[in-house]
Design a protein around this motif. Structure first.
Motif, PDB file in Angstrom:
ATOM      1  N   ASN A 252       0.800  -1.225   0.000  1.00  9.60           N
ATOM      2  CA  ASN A 252       0.000   0.000   0.000  1.00  9.60           C
ATOM      3  C   ASN A 252       0.833   1.274   0.000  1.00  9.60           C
ATOM      4  O   ASN A 252       0.297   2.361   0.265  1.00  9.60           O
ATOM      5  CB  ASN A 252      -0.933   0.001   1.210  1.00  9.60           C
ATOM      6  CG  ASN A 252      -1.989  -1.091   1.137  1.00  9.60           C
ATOM      7  OD1 ASN A 252      -2.959  -0.976   0.396  1.00  9.60           O
ATOM      8  ND2 ASN A 252      -1.793  -2.153   1.896  1.00  9.60           N
ATOM      9  N   ARG A 255      -0.419   4.318  -2.019  1.00 12.29           N
ATOM     10  CA  ARG A 255      -1.624   5.022  -1.569  1.00 12.29           C
ATOM     11  C   ARG A 255      -1.495   5.531  -0.130  1.00 12.29           C
ATOM     12  O   ARG A 255      -2.491   5.884   0.501  1.00 12.29           O
ATOM     13  CB  ARG A 255      -2.845   4.103  -1.675  1.00 12.29           C
ATOM     14  CG  ARG A 255      -2.880   2.973  -0.647  1.00 12.29           C
ATOM     15  CD  ARG A 255      -4.223   2.264  -0.651  1.00 12.29           C
ATOM     16  NE  ARG A 255      -4.402   1.461   0.561  1.00 12.29           N
ATOM     17  CZ  ARG A 255      -5.504   0.768   0.846  1.00 12.29           C
ATOM     18  NH1 ARG A 255      -6.506   0.770  -0.011  1.00 12.29           N
ATOM     19  NH2 ARG A 255      -5.607   0.085   1.959  1.00 12.29           N
ATOM     20  N   GLU A 259      -4.464   7.035   2.229  1.00 11.81           N
ATOM     21  CA  GLU A 259      -4.911   6.224   3.362  1.00 11.81           C
ATOM     22  C   GLU A 259      -4.804   6.999   4.670  1.00 11.81           C
ATOM     23  O   GLU A 259      -5.727   6.997   5.492  1.00 11.81           O
ATOM     24  CB  GLU A 259      -4.077   4.942   3.445  1.00 11.81           C
ATOM     25  CG  GLU A 259      -4.541   4.001   4.545  1.00 11.81           C
ATOM     26  CD  GLU A 259      -3.724   2.719   4.608  1.00 11.81           C
ATOM     27  OE1 GLU A 259      -4.051   1.869   5.458  1.00 11.81           O
ATOM     28  OE2 GLU A 259      -2.770   2.570   3.816  1.00 11.81           O
TER      29      GLU A 259
END
Length: 317
Positions: A252, A255, A259
């Motif tokens: 992740n 992002r 987030e």
């Protein structure tokens, strides 16, 4: 009293302490690498390649919240705020994730110091109860706000997180738990309620009605059950918690900023202020003085059972 910190009990000072006054005066190592500092209650690691700072509670006695543990944790909180806060540019050594776990086998944290509570209740020492509780919620608020740094915070629960231990985990952005972990708020068993953030932070995940039912029933839940309820965010196999976090952050990384913004939006839309935490925890301290002798004895028996359990765990290790 078992605590030996700079926030040690002073009955006269307890009665005039302001609600927003800092209760632990930590000694932050602002000018040096905190990894070089020797701690007794915590173990630190900074995986700079993955931009993850790991903080593991590592108590050799009953793993509960003491002033010593709080003092060391606040040193870490202050260091992160000073070196990685929103107004600090650290392009050469970035930090994105903070993870709090435990090195005690089978235990994340068992919560408040029940022996201390029982002693304060018998002495009718409201000031000492409030001081302890306020110390905890100052830490909780710092955990919930990421120490004023643009990071994502995670609790890694490997083992039991009970009472204040569960409250502690609830303050982080993400809860990662291994399947054998048990989590719950058993305070109702001795006629008390969890007053150091549980209602406020659990409400963000469950809503008011389910939060109140959760607290009043006092049940312990498996990590799998809480994952189904939406309280635990990431469920992993036993022994795979750290690896799961590393995998998650790598998958992740593109992002990350979006987030982190989502978690900030959660706090804006359903905020938990320090004033709220302090008001609830003062009510907790006042409620504790209503306990009857039978309730206090239950508290002490639970503390003894916890002592026996941790000694068995340490012998196995």
């Amino acid at each position: 009293m078992e605590f030996r910190s700079r926030a040690a009990n002073d009955a006269e000072r307890d009665l005039v302490l302001g609600a927003a006054d800092p209760l632990i005066q930590s000694d932050p190592v602002y000018g040096s690498d905190i990894l070089d500092k020797k701690f007794k209650e915590i173990e630190l690691r900074f995986d700079r390649s993955d931009q993850i700072f790991w903080c593991f509670m590592n108590q050799k006695s009953r793993p509960s919240y003491t002033y010593e543990l709080g003092d060391e944790i606040q040193s870490v909180q202050d260091w992160i705020n000073t070196n990685y806060g929103f107004d600090v540019t650290n392009r050469h050594d970035p930090l994105r994730y903070f993870v709090c776990g435990s090195r005690t086998p089978g235990i994340y944290n068992l919560g408040g110091d029940l022996k201390h509570f029982a002693d304060c209740i018998r002495r009718r020492d409201l000031g000492a109860l409030k001081k302890y509780a306020r110390t905890c919620v100052h830490m909780q608020h710092a955990n919930s706000t990421g120490f004023g740094a643009p990071i994502i915070t995670m609790a890694l629960v490997q083992g039991d997180a009970l009472g204040g231990g569960f409250e502690h985990a609830l303050a982080f952005d993400i809860i990662v738990a291994e399947k054998s972990a048990r989590l719950g708020l058993p305070e109702i068993l001795f006629n008390l309620f969890p007053g150091m953030g549980a209602y406020s932070f659990l409400r963000q995940r469950l809503g008011r009605q389910d939060t109140e039912r959760f607290i009043l029933e006092g049940k312990l839940f498996s990590a799998e059950e809480l994952h189904e309820m939406g309280v635990v965010d990431i469920l992993t196999e036993d022994g795979m918690g750290e690896a799961a976090i590393i995998d998650y952050t790598r998958q992740n990384q593109k992002r990350f900023h979006a987030e982190r913004a989502v978690y900030r939006a959660r706090k804006i839309s359903d905020p938990v202020s320090l004033d709220e935490l302090l008001e609830v925890t003062d009510m907790w301290a006042e409620t504790a003085l209503y306990l009857e002798e039978a309730d206090v004895r239950k508290m002490e028996r639970l503390a003894l059972a916890q002592e026996r359990r941790i000694q068995r765990s340490l012998k196995l290790v």
